[in-house]
Design an enzyme around this catalytic site. Sequence first.
Site, PDB file in Angstrom:
ATOM      1  N   HIS A 161      -1.504   0.518  -9.600  1.00 25.36           N
ATOM      2  CA  HIS A 161      -2.162  -0.458  -8.719  1.00 25.36           C
ATOM      3  C   HIS A 161      -2.651  -1.666  -9.511  1.00 25.36           C
ATOM      4  CE1 HIS A 161      -4.058  -0.494  -4.475  1.00 25.36           C
ATOM      5  NE2 HIS A 161      -3.913  -1.723  -4.897  1.00 25.36           N
ATOM      6  N   GLU A 203      -3.566   7.771  -4.388  1.00 24.89           N
ATOM      7  CA  GLU A 203      -3.940   7.366  -5.750  1.00 24.89           C
ATOM      8  C   GLU A 203      -5.246   8.049  -6.165  1.00 24.89           C
ATOM      9  OE1 GLU A 203      -4.103   3.093  -5.624  1.00 24.89           O
ATOM     10  OE2 GLU A 203      -2.067   2.989  -4.827  1.00 24.89           O
ATOM     11  N   ARG A 236       0.866  -1.170   0.000  1.00 23.17           N
ATOM     12  CA  ARG A 236       0.000   0.000   0.000  1.00 23.17           C
ATOM     13  C   ARG A 236       0.911   1.231   0.000  1.00 23.17           C
ATOM     14  NH1 ARG A 236      -3.416  -2.778  -1.313  1.00 23.17           N
ATOM     15  NH2 ARG A 236      -5.432  -3.273  -0.406  1.00 23.17           N
TER      16      ARG A 236
END
Lengths: 361, 324
Positions: free
Chosen positions: A326, A308, A279
Amino acid sequence: MHHHHLPLISNVPLLPSSLILCPPSPNSRSPRRRITLVRASMDGNGELPLVLLVRPLFPAFEDSLRQHFRFLLPWESTLPTHEFLSANARSIRALLCFGPSPVDGSTLSCLPGLQCVVATSAGVDHIDMDECRRRGILVTNAGDVFSDDAADYAVGLLIDVLRRISASDRFVRSGLWPIRGHYPLGFKLGGKRVGIIGLGSIGSRVAKRLEAFGCTILYHSRTTRPSLAYKYFSNVCDLAAESDVLIVTCALTRETHHLINKDVLLALGKDGVVINIGRGALIDEKELVRCLREGVIGGAGLDVFENEPNVPKELFAMDNVVLSHHRAIFTPESFSGLLQLVIDNLKAFFDGRPLLSPISA
Amino acid sequence: MAGDEPQSPDLPPLLLLRKPIAFLLSSLSTRFHLLKPWESPLPLPAFLSAHATTVQALLITGLAPVTAVILDSLPSLGCIVTTSVGVDHIDLLECARRGVAVANAGSVFSDDAADYAVGLLIDVLRRISAADGYLRQGLWTLAGDFPLGSKLSGKRIGIIGLGSIGSRVAKRLEAFSCTISYNSLTMKPSVPYKFYPNVCDLASNNDALIVCCALTSKTHHIINKEVLSALGKQGIIINIGRGALVDEEELIKCLMNGDIKGAGLDVFKNEPLVPKELFSMKNVVLSSHSAVNTEENILDLYQLIIANFEAFFSGTPLISPVSA
């Protein structure tokens, strides 16, 4: 679909609606996963079991899931979400949580009958786990379905950063090869000391792959894994000091927030490479960008970011970083696996059998 | 020689045809009296006639070609060492005919080449470079369309050429649970992988092909229209060998028509010229003949070069000989 009731989740990797799920290729070594089409167990009224959603199903999953379950869609109601939940509370025993939509304390408090939350990700930092534990609510995650893909991606990012594959690709496409000669040399992967942070399902697969390239594996984890012959470090800075590469594959918790900080990056050193597929918030991003800019470390491969889809623009000008949005777990094959796992977990719950991928306390 | 540091005439002479990288140039100067045609105003043939008729040792860098004509100008030549693994730029038959021994880079580059091939394969399948470009163009915040990649673990990979590099590629991909099969000049009974004597059969039974073999008259265009057709719409091709191992025009047609899924190419027919049709494709990854290029292996290469020439000058067998 009435999306306007839902908060926009910027951290959600949105699947294209044209996602086509592929069955595993023939001769593949992983066990075949066939999407089950047997009629699911019914509830007392002869109806399919009811499951609460907090956001719409992935369109590619909808047909299969609706063979087995009925779904409650709060956003289709005119009631505000919490009122809707409270009004239906007696019928809600299971919740299917797609992507990192939050399942927070206030949602849980509207659902006194909730017994099971099925999540579709490996990480569950978006679910109030303390509250779930307190109430004895079972939570399942994506288990191992993404682990191979995540590990493959981490290795791909590392090779790319060290050997400058993406930078070389840009170089060739810009027409510079005939003008400038070869792209500058990269760095050898073989023999590198790779420090893995989080030696769980994904981290252990990364280790196995990199051993085949002649890397030496070191690790830091919440607990030691004595069955694996890798050197353990209880302190991340010490790990960084003895590593050429750090690969971050651990869960994001209160304890691991900004685990990779200024001290760790300094210990890693000027030829060091950081790969993050966990993460964004596992790394102090501002500090990372500064270290890259000033040459405190040698390079980075980043699939995740603190905010993000916003990426620090300074990174766009750097040739020693490789960036992606991602994607580490995104293949049609892993999504087929996920769909089957979700179905199997929910069926097990409604049948009173043990769940397949429960998160232990 | 023009413009060089004073060198001891006791050092054995060593001819180079092209200027090598700085590290090699300075290191070799400590061991050899270097003949450097690029520093002379004379064209190469004239230079060789004037300065190289007694030279016994030639170092080929940058894949400079060694033809019968060049060999004619070097009547005393006894040993050629090339800094590459491939030797398709050297007329081996002519060398053999004249008793000139040839050595290549042996397995100095094999690990790095294998690492690169796997890196290219992951990149093409999982679309890593494409994602990197997507972000750098600001498309993530605009939520632009981006097709998914495809899983590597468990895929069937066909290796063409199971030599020093190919066998290392196989070993790495086994750690990803891939199923390995291969085509090679001869079957290797000691390896656990399935052998396909026919490249088309290899292609139709695999999800990706990795080309790691040497370029010879037998392997020219070993990847042709039939093989690409057998590989199919989901197939990927990775080439780290030589451009001419693949029918480049046919490959581009297949990519443009969607007859194969993607390609990772480190080598091309006419380097450094790359067909411009490839530049706009999102399902290819291109690099500038970099598969063996790392900082660390230059030192290993240098030591191998020295060892080969020392063996030659002392009359013992070369360390990494190549035969016709």
